[in-house]
Design an enzyme around this catalytic site. Structure first.
Site, PDB file in Angstrom:
ATOM      1  N   ILE A 183       0.856  -1.093   0.042  1.00 34.54           N
ATOM      2  CA  ILE A 183       0.157   0.283  -0.074  1.00 34.54           C
ATOM      3  C   ILE A 183       0.446   1.225   0.099  1.00 34.54           C
ATOM      4  O   ILE A 183       2.135   1.330   0.946  1.00 34.54           O
ATOM      5  CB  ILE A 183      -0.727   0.277   1.120  1.00 34.54           C
ATOM      6  CG1 ILE A 183      -2.387   1.173   1.176  1.00 34.54           C
ATOM      7  CG2 ILE A 183       0.046  -0.382   2.872  1.00 34.54           C
ATOM      8  CD1 ILE A 183      -2.910   0.806   2.368  1.00 34.54           C
ATOM      9  N   CYS A 184       0.504   2.271  -0.877  1.00 32.59           N
ATOM     10  CA  CYS A 184       0.940   3.515  -0.626  1.00 32.59           C
ATOM     11  C   CYS A 184       2.189   3.611  -1.487  1.00 32.59           C
ATOM     12  O   CYS A 184       3.112   3.450  -2.530  1.00 32.59           O
ATOM     13  CB  CYS A 184       0.684   4.562   0.744  1.00 32.59           C
ATOM     14  SG  CYS A 184       1.038   5.770   0.677  1.00 32.59           S
ATOM     15  N   GLY A 185       3.373   3.828  -0.820  1.00 29.97           N
ATOM     16  CA  GLY A 185       4.727   4.134  -0.135  1.00 29.97           C
ATOM     17  C   GLY A 185       5.295   2.939  -0.829  1.00 29.97           C
ATOM     18  O   GLY A 185       5.975   2.504  -1.954  1.00 29.97           O
TER      19      GLY A 185
ATOM     20  N   ALA B 267      -2.783  -1.088  -3.316  1.00 30.54           N
ATOM     21  CA  ALA B 267      -3.447   0.228  -2.791  1.00 30.54           C
ATOM     22  C   ALA B 267      -3.307   1.596  -3.139  1.00 30.54           C
ATOM     23  O   ALA B 267      -1.739   1.537  -2.400  1.00 30.54           O
ATOM     24  CB  ALA B 267      -4.233  -0.949  -1.421  1.00 30.54           C
TER      25      ALA B 267
END
Length: 195
Positions: free
Chosen positions: A97-99, A149
């Site tokens: 997720i994300c980074g 995500a």
């Protein structure tokens, strides 16, 4: 018992794994452990975490790798790269997720998967990212053994991971996520009081 490893780097985003880790850890069939490139990390919210494993000391058999986003995924650790590569090569279920998705893009791990992330245009200068056509403008995407995500999708992320690992029936996962999204009273109105 199945084991999930949560990969946390310094300045990890507390909220991105909270729903998933607490759901898994309350199950009699799953255990949650943490891993990083160092023994201690501090979250964006200021929580100090002593990791269960430093990369290289982890168990060789585990069932799920969850890569939580944050501000330190520009990490160039050779050990980190080798660890993630081994997880992909073993066919372990991976959720990022994300980074952490940025990290996967930068290192070419997304090229064979449909995926999402924070912003595909931020990856255009990544030498090893060659899969912009597989990028989907969705909160979370599941493809094969991989869930990706963006950083605003902890609930969607959780739901797709629980589905991928067959944590419970689709109906029960849907109910669980409904309560998290809409709260107890809306849940009671739709499904009845669970207590």
């Amino acid at each position: 018992m199945k084991q999930a490893l949560f990969l946390l780097l310094d300045e990890f985003a507390d909220w991105e794994g909270a729903y998933l880790s607490s759901t898994l850890n309350q199950s009699e069939f799953w255990t949650v452990k943490t891993i990083s490139v160092e023994k201690k990390v501090v979250s964006l919210g200021g929580f100090s975490v002593l990791l269960d494993y430093v990369i290289g000391s982890e168990p060789k058999d585990y069932d799920l790798l969850v890569m939580i986003g944050g501000n330190s995924w520009g990490n160039s650790s050779a050990e980190l790269l080798k660890f993630v590569e081994e997880a992909f090569n073993k066919g372990i279920v991976i959720a990022a997720i994300c980074g952490a998705v940025d990290y996967l893009a930068k290192n070419g791990f997304l090229n064979d998967h449909k995926h999402t992330g924070n912003f595909v245009d931020s990856w255009k200068n990544y030498e090893f990212y060659t899969s912009a056509d597989n990028y989907l403008k969705k909160q979370a995407v599941k493809d094969g053994q991989l869930v990706t995500a963006n950083g605003t999708a902890p609930l969607e992320f959780t739901e797709l991971v629980l589905d991928l690992i067959a944590f419970d029936t689709p109906e029960n996962i849907e109910k669980m996520m409904f309560m998290n999204r809409y709260g107890f009273y809306n849940y009671c109105e739709k499904y009845g009081n669970p207590f």
